[in-house]
Every structure is written in structure tokens, then in C-alpha cells.
Design an enzyme around this catalytic site. Structure first.
Site, short mmCIF file in Angstrom:
data_model
loop_
_atom_site.label_atom_id
_atom_site.label_comp_id
_atom_site.label_asym_id
_atom_site.label_seq_id
_atom_site.Cartn_x
_atom_site.Cartn_y
_atom_site.Cartn_z
CG ASP A 1 -1.90 1.14 1.19
OD1 ASP A 1 -2.99 0.94 0.63
OD2 ASP A 1 -1.59 2.23 1.70
CG ASN B 1 -4.49 10.92 -5.63
OD1 ASN B 1 -3.77 11.00 -6.62
ND2 ASN B 1 -5.11 9.79 -5.30
CG ASP C 1 -3.79 8.43 -12.51
OD1 ASP C 1 -4.17 7.89 -11.46
OD2 ASP C 1 -4.57 8.94 -13.34
CD GLU D 1 -4.51 3.90 -1.71
OE1 GLU D 1 -4.77 4.27 -0.56
OE2 GLU D 1 -5.35 3.94 -2.65
#
Length: 328
Positions: free
Chosen positions: A203, A211, A220, A246
Site C-alpha cells: 500500500d 492526490n 497516476d 493504491e
């Protein structure tokens, strides 16, 4: 050939993917009046009219190659005496010792229906065109080549669709569906042979912050680069996949707890030490090694619990389910 198959209530023929007859049962021979030597090692199309050959090429072969089977295809085959005998054909492909084999079942039609009459009339017209007009034959051959090209394109597109169905569009890694199928297969192998394997769940630490502060495009880019790092640092037969969001997941065949923890640590270090232009990126990793009590669900749950402990321990670290999990 098995005696029951040899005298089954339907004709049976086994052909290569080039149409050469490799095996035939007694029912088929009786149906068409042939001796075994008349058909073995001969082409199945030797029993067909020109129109039937055309139908066989434009429907049977493309359908077999695309889907591996054909159901209820209508044909007429010539008997040894030259009579046309209407049959329904079912076919299914399988892998032989050296090449693809197509098993075909033939059921003789005892009644005619309207659409069969129309097909026979169309076949008669096509046969007449083949006999009388070389120009028509040339046009049909061009059409046949065009169909073969379209068939090849359909096969190529089908292969691309199969690839897309198991691939994560953003990262290019395998997707969760594909990973679960592989996990199920390794669970079955473990049950049969006790071949160990381990699972990692990764993770991205503080991904929401990336973000929120740098935007989803940067997020991304981080996920794509992370996938590249994983592929570069994992050797076959290890399998990396995007688990969702993620989170990433890795299957490590043949690795015990110690080996999987070392592999996870090597991967964590490679990610941390890579050159990240946008922002520093680290991952937390949970690992689990299969046990005789595991199911495909429980091993993922144990790896996920180990991941939770890694985050609880400050992130950017590795925890194995066997370490003895406890909350701070």
C-alpha cells in the site's frame, strides 16, 4: 478406439486442424457406406461438394479457431455411392500430442425443413457457377482470401480482448481477477503437493495526500512508476498485480516466510531509493505464507492484517503474518 464409441448411435470423426481424418467410428462408415481405408488419412473435404467446402471454410474453421467448438452446423456429405446425405455436425477442438485435434459428431437428418431446402438450392446455384464460370470461381477465391484475412483479424482482436480482460489499464500489471485465479491454482497445488508460496500486499503510504496536494495525474504517474519498479525487481515466477486503488499484490511461488519477508524488504527498499521526481514515495507491506489451514480468503486476510500492522508501526516497513501481530 473404445468399443462403445466405435458403435455409438452417431458418426464420429477425428480430424487435424488441416482437415485430415485421423480416426473414424463404425457408425460413420455405415452411414456413408465407406470402408475405413477409404477415409483414414484423407481430407474431410473429399466427401464434400464445392459449395459445402466453401461453407466449411467460411463457418466451421473460423468458429473452431475463435471459440473451440461448433454446434449444429448443417452439411451434406457424399456417400461412397455418390448420394448426398444431410447431416448435423458438432465439433470441438482439443490439444493432441503434436497438434490441435478436432473431434466431430455427425447426426443424419431424417427430415427436411424449409431453410434446408433454401440452403440446398443455394448450393446448387453455387455449384453451377463453379462449373460454368471461371470468372465466378476467381471472384469466390478472392472472397475466400478476404474472409481468411478477416478471420485472422478476428482472432487477433479476440486475443487482445482476452489480454485486456486480465490487465489493469493504468499500470499494465495483471488485474485482481487474474491474480485471484492464479491464487486459486496455487492453493490447489499446495493442497496436492504442499508446495509453499507467499503473498505480499503493498500500500502506497500517504497516497491520498499525494492526490490532494499534487493532483490525480501525479498520483497516476506514481502508480505507473511503482508498477515498473515492481516488475523490474521481481523475477519469474513471481506475479505482481494491482489489487485496487493504491494497493498492489504479489504472489511469490516457492517462497517460505523468511524468503518472502526478504523479498518484500528488497522491494520496499527499491521503491524508497528510486528517484521520485514529484515526491518521495514509500510503501508499507504485509506478507503471509500459506499454511494447511488457509483458504484463498484467509491467506489474503492474514497478509492484509500484516499490512495494517506495518502501517501501525509507522509505515515504510514490512510485517509478516508469522511475526506475531499485535496493536501498539
Amino acid at each position: 478406439m473404445d468399443e462403445r464409441l466405435n458403435h455409438a448411435p452417431c458418426g464420429y470423426v477425428s480430424i487435424t486442424n488441416r482437415g485430415i481424418i485421423m480416426a473414424v467410428n463404425e457408425t460413420f462408415l455405415n452411414m456413408f457406406g465407406y470402408d475405413r481405408k477409404d477415409v483414414l488419412d484423407h481430407h474431410i473435404e473429399s466427401m464434400m461438394s464445392m459449395a459445402n467446402k466453401f461453407l466449411f471454410h467460411t463457418y466451421f474453421y473460423p468458429f473452431i479457431q475463435l471459440y473451440g467448438y461448433v454446434n449444429e452446423m448443417y452439411l451434406t456429405l457424399k456417400s461412397k455411392q455418390g448420394d448426398s446425405i444431410p447431416v448435423l455436425v458438432n465439433g470441438r477442438s482439443r490439444r493432441g500430442d503434436e497438434e490441435e485435434i478436432i473431434d466431430c459428431v455427425f447426426i443424419q437428418m431424417s427430415k427436411r425443413i424449409d431453410y434446408e431446402k433454401e440452403i440446398r438450392n443455394a448450393k446448387t446455384k453455387i455449384e453451377e457457377a463453379y462449373r460454368l464460370k471461371d470468372e465466378a470461381l476467381g471472384r469466390l477465391e478472392v472472397l475466400h482470401r478476404d474472409i481468411e484475412l478477416k478471420q485472422a483479424e478476428l482472432i487477433r482482436l479476440n486475443a487482445e480482448l482476452e489480454t485486456l480482460a486480465v490487465t489493469d489499464a493504468l499500470t499494465g500489471l495483471k488485474n485482481r481477477r487474474y491474480f485471484i485465479e492464479k491464487l486459486d491454482a496455487y492453493m490447489e497445488r499446495f493442497a496436492a503437493s504442499h508446495m509453499l508460496f507467499s503473498v505480499l500486499i503493498l500500500d502506497v503510504d500517504h497516497f491520498k495526500k499525494i492526490n490532494d496536494t499534487q493532483g490525480h495525474l501525479v498520483g497516476d504517474q506514481v502508480l505507473r512508476k511503482l508498477a515498473q519498479i515492481m516488475e523490474a525487481n521481481l523475477e519469474e515466477p513471481a506475479l505482481a498485480a494491482r489489487y485496487g486503488g493504491e494497493e498492489f499484490i504479489v504472489l511469490l511461488p516457492g517462497m517460505d516466510a523468511r524468503q518472502s519477508k526478504q523479498a518484500a524488504e528488497d522491494l520496499r527498499t527499491a521503491i524508497e531509493q528510486d528517484s521520485w521526481e514529484e515526491c518521495a514515495v514509500t510503501v508499507s507491506i504485509g506478507a503471509a505464507t500459506v499454511t494447511s489451514e488457509d483458504t484463498n480468503i484467509s491467506i489474503l486476510a492474514r497478509a492484509d492484517q500484516a499490512l495494517y500492522q506495518s502501517k501501525n508501526n509507522g509505515r515504510n516497513c514490512v510485517t509478516h503474518a508469522a511475526d506475531g501481530l499485535h496493536h501498539k
